[in-house]
Scaffold this active site. Structure first.
Site, PDB file in Angstrom:
ATOM      1  N   CYS A 170       0.833  -1.203   0.000  1.00  0.00           N
ATOM      2  CA  CYS A 170       0.000   0.000   0.000  1.00  0.00           C
ATOM      3  C   CYS A 170       0.865   1.249   0.000  1.00  0.00           C
ATOM      4  O   CYS A 170       1.019   1.930   1.012  1.00  0.00           O
ATOM      5  CB  CYS A 170      -0.962   0.023   1.175  1.00  0.00           C
ATOM      6  SG  CYS A 170      -2.218   1.307   0.990  1.00  0.00           S
ATOM      7  N   ASP A 307       1.633  -9.901  -1.631  1.00  0.00           N
ATOM      8  CA  ASP A 307       2.748  -9.000  -1.384  1.00  0.00           C
ATOM      9  C   ASP A 307       4.121  -9.637  -1.566  1.00  0.00           C
ATOM     10  O   ASP A 307       5.109  -8.926  -1.740  1.00  0.00           O
ATOM     11  CB  ASP A 307       2.655  -8.438   0.039  1.00  0.00           C
ATOM     12  CG  ASP A 307       1.455  -7.541   0.237  1.00  0.00           C
ATOM     13  OD1 ASP A 307       0.837  -7.137  -0.758  1.00  0.00           O
ATOM     14  OD2 ASP A 307       1.126  -7.240   1.404  1.00  0.00           O
ATOM     15  N   CYS A 350      -5.288   1.995  -5.207  1.00  0.00           N
ATOM     16  CA  CYS A 350      -4.855   2.658  -3.978  1.00  0.00           C
ATOM     17  C   CYS A 350      -5.807   3.815  -3.694  1.00  0.00           C
ATOM     18  O   CYS A 350      -5.736   4.848  -4.364  1.00  0.00           O
ATOM     19  CB  CYS A 350      -3.421   3.172  -4.129  1.00  0.00           C
ATOM     20  SG  CYS A 350      -2.756   3.854  -2.602  1.00  0.00           S
TER      21      CYS A 350
END
Length: 413
Positions: A170, A307, A350
């Site tokens: 993020c 991730d 995002c």
């Protein structure tokens, strides 16, 4: 298990999934939805599952922390074996995963989705300072409420927000924390007495240039000082001093010390040792996947998501939402000996929370290509909108808990 043979300590599954985060759970459910005969197992030692995108809102006083946590047993899919252990090694040649209790799991296909590791120790003095002396981070569940406490209590002084070198999960979160804090101080009439600085190890406010003008409007509105090419190296908590390494345009480096009353830190991030110290990693230590099929570049039975991946997409829950059905499709195809037809184009999103009630919804794929999912008349991602705030604060948590983790699939492929 003393005295049992090595053979007795082995378990066999069609698919083993490492990681009970968003990626692992969504993929496991997707596999079972495609073929209920598949024997699927998840390796996950954690007792709780977290909605991590909500921690920014906890730090901004919008959510209570408990709203972002559920017991792991409440979100694991039915019909999937659960090993509440850590995976300690992967042997891709033998097709096995070793567990911390000594057992080994044999697989026909492996999905690697353990997330990434927050390297708090990479910043000298940080671990001991967190949670006191005004030092906090929304990247930890237990610290996000402390962020909000600091924001509420700060009436004058210096507030520093930091961002490390990429990649991080993020990438907008470091500045989201800053914008929500500034908006609170502005509403209370205190912002003029607070010196706010954003110290970024990189050279740009955001990685996709199309969204920078909208963000700069709020940087200027709040009077934030932007400091690029500044890497946080050490924190003196009791002395309230932050030590930065400045990378000059001439190639020279120098140290600079900034006093603070509040310091919001985002630590450097890396793949877990399970991956970065294995044959599955690329030269930078991340899981070496094909960017479109999400199959490992060298071991066809291994796939990955989330991730830990070396793929050059944003590390966000929105990326996982799109990756999960692609991985599930391609794992099933692999097990059947068919061609891998599902393709990932790097989609990530995002929601950049620039104030309480306004969000710049950035959606993009590989190479920074804009990939909006809503029509422009409904939401223009290049400006802050109230609709995007409703998506972030209201719709997305419900989508996460009740659709994504339940294996409901949709979105950009």
């Amino acid at each position: 298990m003393t005295g049992r043979t090595a053979e007795a300590r082995q378990e066999h599954h069609d698919v083993v999934v490492i990681g009970g985060g968003a990626a692992g759970i969504a993929i496991a459910r997707g596999l079972r939805r495609r073929d209920t005969r598949l024997d699927v197992a998840i390796i996950e030692p954690a007792e709780s599952h977290y909605y991590q995108p909500g921690w920014t809102l906890v730090g901004g006083g919008v959510f209570d922390a408990d709203r972002t946590r559920q017991p792991m047993t409440a979100v694991l899919p039915a019909g999937v074996a659960h090993y509440a252990q850590a995976a300690t090694a992967i042997d891709p040649d033998r097709g096995i995963v070793r567990l911390s209790d000594g057992r080994t799991l044999c697989y026909r296909a492996l999905v690697v989705a353990p997330g990434l590791e927050l390297d708090w120790g990479a910043i000298d003095g940080l671990s001991g300072a967190l949670g006191a002396h005004g030092v906090t981070s929304n990247y930890r569940f237990d610290l996000a409420p402390y962020t909000w406490s600091l924001v509420q209590n700060l009436r004058r002084g210096r507030a520093l927000f930091t961002q490390p070198a990429m990649p991080i999960k993020c990438a907008g979160a470091p500045q989201k924390a800053m914008y929500l804090a500034c908006d609170h101080w502005r509403r209370r009439g205190a912002l003029q007495d607070i010196n706010v600085q954003f110290h970024n190890a990189g050279g740009a406010l955001f990685g996709v240039g199309a969204y920078i003008p909208a963000l700069m409007e709020h940087v200027e509105r709040y009077g934030i000082g932007l400091e690029f090419h500044q890497q946080l190296m050490a924190v003196d908590g009791p002395g309230q001093r932050a030590h930065f390494l400045i990378h000059g345009a001439d190639g020279c480096q120098r140290e600079h010390v900034e006093p603070f009353d509040m310091l919001h830190v985002v630590p450097p991030q890396r793949a877990p040792a399970l991956i970065r110290n294995s044959r599955l990693a690329n030269d930078a230590g991340w899981l070496d996947l094909h960017p479109n099929t999400l199959q490992h570049q060298h071991y066809p039975a291994i796939f990955g998501a989330g991730d830990v991946s070396a793929t050059p997409n944003a590390k966000t829950a929105a990326a996982v939402r799109v990756q999960a059905p692609i991985v599930a499709d391609n794992v099933v195809a692999y097990l059947k000996g068919e061609a891998l037809s599902a393709r990932y184009q790097g989609y990530g999103a995002c929601p950049l929370t620039v104030s309480h009630g306004r969000v710049v919804l950035a959606e993009f794929g590989y190479g920074g290509e804009l990939m909006p999912t809503l029509p422009g008349w409904l939401n223009d991602g290049r400006r802050a909108t109230a609709l995007a705030w409703q998506l972030k604060a209201c719709a997305m948590p419900a989508i996460y808990w009740h659709l994504m983790l339940k294996g409901r699939e949709w979105g950009v492929s």
